[in-house]
Design a protein around this motif. Structure first.
Motif, PDB file in Angstrom:
ATOM      1  N   ILE A 188       0.825  -1.199   0.000  1.00 28.72           N
ATOM      2  CA  ILE A 188       0.000   0.000   0.000  1.00 28.72           C
ATOM      3  C   ILE A 188       0.863   1.255   0.000  1.00 28.72           C
ATOM      4  CG2 ILE A 188      -0.240   0.234   2.510  1.00 28.72           C
ATOM      5  CD1 ILE A 188      -3.212   0.933   1.955  1.00 28.72           C
ATOM      6  N   THR A 189       2.076   1.157   0.544  1.00 25.97           N
ATOM      7  CA  THR A 189       2.966   2.312   0.549  1.00 25.97           C
ATOM      8  C   THR A 189       3.379   2.712  -0.854  1.00 25.97           C
ATOM      9  OG1 THR A 189       4.733   0.718   1.014  1.00 25.97           O
ATOM     10  CG2 THR A 189       3.930   2.015   2.859  1.00 25.97           C
ATOM     11  N   ASP A 190       3.222   1.826  -1.841  1.00 22.34           N
ATOM     12  CA  ASP A 190       3.610   2.140  -3.210  1.00 22.34           C
ATOM     13  C   ASP A 190       2.566   2.958  -3.943  1.00 22.34           C
ATOM     14  OD1 ASP A 190       5.909   0.796  -2.807  1.00 22.34           O
ATOM     15  OD2 ASP A 190       5.417  -0.937  -4.040  1.00 22.34           O
ATOM     16  N   PHE A 191       1.331   3.012  -3.417  1.00 24.11           N
ATOM     17  CA  PHE A 191       0.323   3.741  -4.171  1.00 24.11           C
ATOM     18  C   PHE A 191      -0.455   4.743  -3.327  1.00 24.11           C
ATOM     19  CE2 PHE A 191      -1.735  -0.292  -2.951  1.00 24.11           C
ATOM     20  CZ  PHE A 191      -2.908   0.133  -2.377  1.00 24.11           C
ATOM     21  N   VAL A 192       0.084   5.119  -2.175  1.00 28.87           N
ATOM     22  CA  VAL A 192      -0.533   6.194  -1.411  1.00 28.87           C
ATOM     23  C   VAL A 192      -0.376   7.491  -2.192  1.00 28.87           C
ATOM     24  CG1 VAL A 192      -0.388   7.574   0.690  1.00 28.87           C
ATOM     25  CG2 VAL A 192      -0.182   5.100   0.816  1.00 28.87           C
ATOM     26  N   ARG A 193      -1.491   8.166  -2.431  1.00 29.55           N
ATOM     27  CA  ARG A 193      -1.473   9.374  -3.240  1.00 29.55           C
ATOM     28  C   ARG A 193      -1.151  10.600  -2.391  1.00 29.55           C
ATOM     29  NH1 ARG A 193      -4.737   8.723  -8.068  1.00 29.55           N
ATOM     30  NH2 ARG A 193      -5.256  10.927  -7.970  1.00 29.55           N
ATOM     31  N   ASP A 194      -0.657  11.631  -3.066  1.00 33.95           N
ATOM     32  CA  ASP A 194      -0.377  12.891  -2.396  1.00 33.95           C
ATOM     33  C   ASP A 194      -1.688  13.518  -1.928  1.00 33.95           C
ATOM     34  OD1 ASP A 194       0.042  15.908  -2.274  1.00 33.95           O
ATOM     35  OD2 ASP A 194       2.093  15.176  -2.533  1.00 33.95           O
ATOM     36  N   ARG A 195      -1.685  14.130  -0.737  1.00 33.69           N
ATOM     37  CA  ARG A 195      -2.906  14.721  -0.208  1.00 33.69           C
ATOM     38  C   ARG A 195      -3.430  15.839  -1.089  1.00 33.69           C
ATOM     39  NH1 ARG A 195      -3.286  15.678   6.180  1.00 33.69           N
ATOM     40  NH2 ARG A 195      -5.059  16.839   5.371  1.00 33.69           N
ATOM     41  N   SER A 196      -2.565  16.483  -1.901  1.00 36.43           N
ATOM     42  CA  SER A 196      -3.017  17.554  -2.780  1.00 36.43           C
ATOM     43  C   SER A 196      -3.928  17.025  -3.882  1.00 36.43           C
ATOM     44  CB  SER A 196      -1.816  18.275  -3.402  1.00 36.43           C
ATOM     45  OG  SER A 196      -1.075  17.392  -4.225  1.00 36.43           O
ATOM     46  N   ASP A 197      -3.930  15.709  -4.085  1.00 41.92           N
ATOM     47  CA  ASP A 197      -4.785  15.103  -5.097  1.00 41.92           C
ATOM     48  C   ASP A 197      -6.166  14.766  -4.563  1.00 41.92           C
ATOM     49  OD1 ASP A 197      -2.844  15.196  -7.035  1.00 41.92           O
ATOM     50  OD2 ASP A 197      -2.095  13.185  -6.630  1.00 41.92           O
ATOM     51  N   LEU A 242       6.509   7.440   7.302  1.00 42.13           N
ATOM     52  CA  LEU A 242       7.678   7.745   8.098  1.00 42.13           C
ATOM     53  C   LEU A 242       8.898   7.734   7.183  1.00 42.13           C
ATOM     54  CD1 LEU A 242       7.095   5.631  11.339  1.00 42.13           C
ATOM     55  CD2 LEU A 242       6.432   7.989  10.871  1.00 42.13           C
ATOM     56  N   THR A 243       9.928   8.465   7.564  1.00 43.42           N
ATOM     57  CA  THR A 243      11.120   8.525   6.732  1.00 43.42           C
ATOM     58  C   THR A 243      11.904   7.225   6.818  1.00 43.42           C
ATOM     59  OG1 THR A 243      12.530   9.396   8.493  1.00 43.42           O
ATOM     60  CG2 THR A 243      11.262  10.999   7.205  1.00 43.42           C
ATOM     61  N   ASP A 244      12.756   6.997   5.828  1.00 47.78           N
ATOM     62  CA  ASP A 244      13.621   5.819   5.858  1.00 47.78           C
ATOM     63  C   ASP A 244      14.478   5.810   7.124  1.00 47.78           C
ATOM     64  OD1 ASP A 244      12.572   5.198   3.414  1.00 47.78           O
ATOM     65  OD2 ASP A 244      14.506   4.868   2.431  1.00 47.78           O
ATOM     66  N   GLU A 245      14.934   6.990   7.542  1.00 47.25           N
ATOM     67  CA  GLU A 245      15.780   7.074   8.733  1.00 47.25           C
ATOM     68  C   GLU A 245      15.012   6.612   9.968  1.00 47.25           C
ATOM     69  OE1 GLU A 245      18.186  10.427  11.385  1.00 47.25           O
ATOM     70  OE2 GLU A 245      17.288  10.977   9.456  1.00 47.25           O
ATOM     71  N   GLN A 246      13.766   7.038  10.094  1.00 48.09           N
ATOM     72  CA  GLN A 246      12.959   6.630  11.237  1.00 48.09           C
ATOM     73  C   GLN A 246      12.669   5.129  11.202  1.00 48.09           C
ATOM     74  OE1 GLN A 246       9.789   9.377  10.397  1.00 48.09           O
ATOM     75  NE2 GLN A 246      10.363  10.738  12.070  1.00 48.09           N
ATOM     76  N   LEU A 247      12.336   4.628  10.022  1.00 43.57           N
ATOM     77  CA  LEU A 247      12.039   3.202   9.889  1.00 43.57           C
ATOM     78  C   LEU A 247      13.275   2.353  10.142  1.00 43.57           C
ATOM     79  CD1 LEU A 247       9.813   3.367   6.687  1.00 43.57           C
ATOM     80  CD2 LEU A 247       9.036   2.863   9.018  1.00 43.57           C
ATOM     81  N   GLU A 248      14.415   2.788   9.618  1.00 42.22           N
ATOM     82  CA  GLU A 248      15.660   2.045   9.809  1.00 42.22           C
ATOM     83  C   GLU A 248      16.045   2.010  11.286  1.00 42.22           C
ATOM     84  OE1 GLU A 248      19.037  -0.190   8.671  1.00 42.22           O
ATOM     85  OE2 GLU A 248      17.163   0.285   7.656  1.00 42.22           O
ATOM     86  N   ALA A 264       8.510  -0.550   4.957  1.00 43.47           N
ATOM     87  CA  ALA A 264       9.199  -0.304   3.686  1.00 43.47           C
ATOM     88  C   ALA A 264       9.317   1.199   3.476  1.00 43.47           C
ATOM     89  CB  ALA A 264       8.429  -0.946   2.541  1.00 43.47           C
ATOM     90  N   GLY A 265      10.356   1.623   2.749  1.00 44.90           N
ATOM     91  CA  GLY A 265      10.547   3.036   2.471  1.00 44.90           C
ATOM     92  C   GLY A 265      11.090   3.235   1.080  1.00 44.90           C
ATOM     93  N   GLU A 266      11.627   4.420   0.837  1.00 44.27           N
ATOM     94  CA  GLU A 266      12.187   4.721  -0.480  1.00 44.27           C
ATOM     95  C   GLU A 266      13.288   3.742  -0.848  1.00 44.27           C
ATOM     96  OE1 GLU A 266      11.243   6.939  -2.713  1.00 44.27           O
ATOM     97  OE2 GLU A 266       9.587   7.645  -1.474  1.00 44.27           O
ATOM     98  N   SER A 267      14.092   3.361   0.121  1.00 45.83           N
ATOM     99  CA  SER A 267      15.205   2.453  -0.155  1.00 45.83           C
ATOM    100  C   SER A 267      15.194   1.237   0.767  1.00 45.83           C
ATOM    101  CB  SER A 267      16.539   3.195  -0.005  1.00 45.83           C
ATOM    102  OG  SER A 267      16.681   3.730   1.296  1.00 45.83           O
TER     103      SER A 267
END
Length: 203
Positions: free
Chosen positions: A3-12, A125-131, A169-172
């Motif tokens: 689901i993290t791959d298709f969460v849309r931007d709130r501006s949409d 959450l950011t990758d740093e927080q998740l890591e 999961a995050g960006e990396s």
């Protein structure tokens, strides 16, 4: 796909709660005023919008109605309606409108009065927080996040264990391994954290 791959931007999108709608607990630390209307802009085509009616039912937060509206007076056809994947779209969008607040959490931010709050979209959450949580393992704050994500997934009608994996999961970062997620879910339950309980129904 996580689901993290298709969460849309709130501006949409725009969530407009009904006047006087109460704030309901969606999951641990997560609240939302319901019922209300969720509008997803530029879907299924650039000059159309999808509007979901969102309510809290006994099974959790769900859409109870959906409509496709043209902003330029075009005919809305069966083809347009079939192009709307109701469950996938509304879940991806509604998450960005859920208020996630954790007081006195290490990853929180300070408000103008110096109080610490964690206010994030729950899957962003950011990758740093998740890591940091992954490296520390099943410490209490990590287990709190596991509990939050498990309960959110239950409320949205998603597979909770898979959602917990994807929430790390995050960006990396890859999703949390299944065996690790299962152990952390069990640990969260063992330490008394709530899993799967939210403010469902109208009582």
């Amino acid at each position: 796909m996580p689901i993290t791959d298709f969460v849309r931007d709130r501006s949409d999108s725009l969530y407009d709660p009904d006047s006087g709608a109460p704030s309901r607990r969606i999951a641990n630390g997560m609240h939302m005023q319901v019922p209300g209307n969720l509008t997803v802009f530029r879907a299924p085509e650039p000059d159309m919008d999808v509007v979901f009616r969102v309510e809290m039912l006994k099974v959790g937060l769900r859409p109870t109605g959906v409509s496709v509206l043209s902003r330029v007076g075009r005919e809305v056809t069966a083809t347009h309606l079939r192009a709307v994947n109701v469950q996938r779209l509304w879940r991806a969008v509604i998450i960005g409108h859920i208020k996630y607040v954790r007081e006195d959490h290490e990853m929180s931010q300070k408000d103008p009065e110096g109080r610490r709050f964690m206010i994030e979209s729950p899957v962003r959450l950011t990758d740093e927080q998740l890591e940091r949580m992954r490296l520390r393992g099943p410490e209490y704050e990590t287990l709190e996040y596991v509990s939050d994500m498990y309960t959110l997934a239950s409320c949205l009608g998603l597979a909770p264990a898979q959602f917990v994996q994807d929430a790390f999961a995050g960006e990396s970062l890859e999703p949390l391994p299944r065996t690790t997620a299962t152990k952390w879910i069990k640990k969260a339950r063992d330490v008394g954290l709530s899993l799967g309980s939210a403010d469902h129904g109208n009582d």
